[in-house]
Design an enzyme around this catalytic site. Structure first.
Site, mmCIF file in Angstrom:
data_model
loop_
_atom_site.group_PDB
_atom_site.id
_atom_site.type_symbol
_atom_site.label_atom_id
_atom_site.label_comp_id
_atom_site.label_asym_id
_atom_site.label_seq_id
_atom_site.Cartn_x
_atom_site.Cartn_y
_atom_site.Cartn_z
ATOM 1 N N ASP A 111 38.894 14.507 -27.349
ATOM 2 C CA ASP A 111 37.806 15.242 -26.338
ATOM 3 C C ASP A 111 36.800 16.341 -27.345
ATOM 4 O OD1 ASP A 111 39.680 17.474 -26.004
ATOM 5 O OD2 ASP A 111 39.224 17.185 -24.121
ATOM 6 N N ASP A 112 36.408 16.700 -27.228
ATOM 7 C CA ASP A 112 35.576 17.685 -28.229
ATOM 8 C C ASP A 112 35.790 19.420 -27.981
ATOM 9 O OD1 ASP A 112 33.899 15.309 -28.593
ATOM 10 O OD2 ASP A 112 32.242 15.513 -26.797
#
Ligand code: WTA
Length: 691
Positions: free
Chosen positions: A557-558
């Site tokens: 994910d980020d």
């Protein structure tokens, strides 16, 4: 990391014969029992604790979002207290005069030992001080302290009276501190549905210090607290009590300069000295909250990860005992700060619940020399040493001499946590630090998991450098493919998920159960279709090799992992976006030789603004000041534009590749879905000025 996969390091026969778990077969049997007969497995472990009221049902849960809200309960019907088990019970068992902590200060020669009885007295005094301030069961208490003894004392004091501690790492800025205080205050009224005890008029207390020396630098924490205090106030929230532990020498303490502090500021020592050193414990239901700890995610503001009483207690205890093969008489040294989950589970809770003796180190590995960790290991005859790959890589650069100068023959087990460990660092740790005789436990876990999830057991697991190996008891991992389906072949790669709850799992996001469900139980594909909603989604990618070993490959994910610290790209971007000269920013991680990942920021300046070093520095300082030093971007790239899809979504995949040094458009993957494919070439061309 691939290159370590075929080498196998077996524990020595001598080590295995004395270990809790002596062979891979024994591990497999125990693991199978934990899955097939959980009632029997966990009953045995839970009988090692004091229960004021025995539990009657092991667990109840809903893990499938399509069937309703996610809920996780363990040891239902029971009542206990974590502080009671960490202190009173240890003293009852005759461990009162055993050293709980060898505290080692930043400067050499500054040390102090605390026994379990000393800890008991200090914890009771602090608990009484908190009670006198008006803190009640279920109230959140903020703790913003350096690695002084008052830090674990304050945590245990909260646990004793049923207050929910929220430790905020001492490296966070005033804004981050205020944000966390406000979040916990605002949300307290709605979160405690099960506990149902929070009062809207709960007092707001913060336990802090005047400052601390970190290496040669002095950090005046109280000034940061004052700023946070004012920010809270202008937001309509008054902190009722700021309890200050004095750490700096009288003549250097900023307390003198701050003579006219508001009446809420009090010296902790004065209050503790007057307080009784006994304090009855508050008996807690198994699912009553124990603490919250804020952590960064891929979107929005950091979230308060909530852990509850009995499950977390049993998980931190069990994982500590087995992963480090803890035996009475061992000396454990975890270099993490209690401001992170590693310090919660493997300083304050797991070891103390095992009655273990530990080193509590205030300083940094390079002060006054690069031998500091090793000198401490030698001095206290440390048997288990637990640190992060970033520290190993940083120390490795100074060569073998600073290690070899010290006698490390007491070491038995070495641990690694926080990020993937590359095989070069693994081998240096193994041969130089561990003289090729100490098993390395590469422990994969998260703030959310409460304790180790995938890890070797040192007497049982043949190691492969860079692999976290096999699941802990009770943990059932699954690897999901791009469509969210569980891959059944042994050899595979995909998203790492967990199929059923374990005792130490977080129960909710403080005050926002829906966010908990969305973040951890929903997985989406690139087109934003929901592809899985019945497993715990870890946010990590992994590979499983033909022998069933798990290899963690990093976040999917980020979230960027900088020196083992989790940083949400969205948080950094929003700080950059606020700068007057900035139109838009996009932040990604890139490979960094020491930190694991560095922070790479693409910044689009407003029309007519010329890029210059002043703005670059302002941007870096802004993030440093408003989040914390560890979140400061390493590189700023003046971007002519950002690669976006036609629907306006930034394609971070491309930004990551350019940040990592990819210079050929052909190597960037499919760029045909971009609204303006030409932006890619201009980004590559402008990289030369990134710094
Ligand atoms: C990463 C720290 C590879 C992972 C305990 C995870 C790891 C995040 C390892 C959690 C490991 C932690 N190998 N990656 N041994 N341990 N991670 O919440 O990406 O600060 O999701 O907890 O660190 O970070 P957190």
């Amino acid at each position: 990391m691939e290159n370590g996969q075929d080498e196998i390091y077996k524990p020595s026969a001598e080590f295995s014969s004395n270990a809790h778990v002596k062979s891979l077969d024994d591990y497999k049997k125990l693991y199978a029992r934990s899955i097939e007969h959980p009632q029997a497995f966990w009953s045995e472990i839970s009988s090692e604790f004091h229960w004021q009221k025995e539990w009657d049902t092991l667990s109840k849960y809903n893990y499938d979002l399509s069937r309703g809200s996610i809920s996780i309960e363990w040891f239902i019907g029971g009542e206990t207290n974590v502080c009671y088990n960490a202190l009173d019970r240890q003293i009852e068992m005759g461990h009162g005069s055993r050293t709980a902590f060898h505290w080692v200060g930043n400067d050499e020669g500054e040390t102090k030992d605390y026994t379990f009885s000393d800890m008991f007295n200090m914890v009771c005094q602090m608990a009484n001080v908190l009670k006198d301030c008006g803190v009640k069961k279920g109230d959140p208490v903020a703790i913003y302290l350096p690695m002084v003894i008052q830090l674990p004392v304050a945590m245990l004091a909260c646990a004793r009276i049923g207050a929910i501690h929220s430790v905020i790492f001492g490296g966070f800025s005033s804004e981050s501190l205020a944000g966390r205080i406000l979040d916990s205050k605002c949300k307290a009224s709605c979160v405690l549905g099960t506990a149902g005890m929070w009062q809207p008029d709960a007092v707001q207390v913060i336990v802090t210090a005047d400052g601390v020396m970190r290496g040669p630098k002095m950090i005046k924490l109280i000034e940061i607290v004052r700023e946070a205090f004012d920010m809270c106030k202008s937001d309509g929230h008054q902190l009722d009590h700021v309890l200050i532990s004095q750490r700096l020498p009288e003549d250097q303490s900023p307390l003198g300069e701050l003579k006219n502090l508001p009446h809420q500021y009090k010296l902790l020592k004065d209050l503790c000295d007057k307080a009784s050193n006994t304090c009855p414990v508050e008996w807690m239901k198994s699912e009553d909250p124990l603490f919250m700890l804020y952590t960064s995610g891929s979107t929005g503001k950091p979230k308060g990860v909530l852990h509850t009483t009995a499950g977390y207690m049993i998980w931190s205890y069990t994982t500590f005992k087995y992963t480090f093969d803890y035996r009475p008489g061992d000396i454990f040294f975890c270099t993490a700060d209690c401001g992170w989950i590693t310090g919660h589970s493997y300083i304050t809770y797991g070891p103390m619940l095992n009655g273990a003796t530990q080193v509590l180190f205030e300083g940094i590995p390079t002060h006054p020399t690069n031998s500091r960790f090793w000198e401490i290991c030698e001095q206290y005859k440390v048997t288990q040493f637990y640190t992060a790959p970033t520290a190993i890589r940083a120390l490795m650069r100074f060569g073998d001499e600073p290690v070899q100068r010290c006698n490390l023959s007491s070491l038995k087990v070495l641990g690694s946590v926080g990020e993937p460990i590359n095989s070069e660092a693994w081998k240096w740790y193994h041969t130089v630090v561990g003289s090729s005789k100490c098993p390395i436990v590469d422990t994969w876990w998260q703030t959310e998991t409460g304790g180790h999830m995938i890890t070797p057991l040192p007497g049982a697991t043949p190691l492969k450098p860079g692999s976290a190996t096999f699941p802990m008891f009770g943990v059932v991992p699954a690897v999901l493919d791009a469509e969210g389906r569980e891959i059944t072949e042994t050899e595979c790669e995909g998203y790492l998920a967990i199929k059923q709850p374990w005792p130490g799992q977080m129960r909710t996001v403080f005050g926002d159960h829906e966010r908990f469900e969305k973040t951890y139980f929903e997985l989406y594909d690139a087109e934003n279709n929901l592809i899985c909603n019945h497993f715990y989604i870890t946010g990590d990618g992994c590979r499983r090799d033909k022998d069933g070993y798990y290899w963690l490959t990093g976040r999917v994910d980020d979230v960027i992992n900088v020196s083992g610290h989790r940083i949400g790209t969205a948080e950094v971007e929003s700080k950059l976006d606020e700068h007057v000269d900035c139109t838009e920013a996009a932040v990604v991680g890139y490979p960094h030789p020491v930190k694991g990942e560095g922070i790479y920021a693409y910044v689009i300046l407003k029309e007519g603004v010329e890029p210059c070093d002043r703005i670059r520095q302002e941007l870096k300082n802004k993030v440093r000041k408003e989040i914390g030093a560890f979140a400061q971007p390493d590189i700023i790239h003046w971007a002519p534009g950002l690669p976006k899809t036609r629907s306006g979504k930034i394609m971070r995949r491309i930004l990551r590749k350019i940040a990592a040094g990819q210079t050929m458009v052909d190597d960037l993957g499919d760029v045909s879905t971009l609204a303006d494919p030409s932006v890619v070439e201009s980004l590559i061309a402008s990289k030369a000025d990134a710094a």
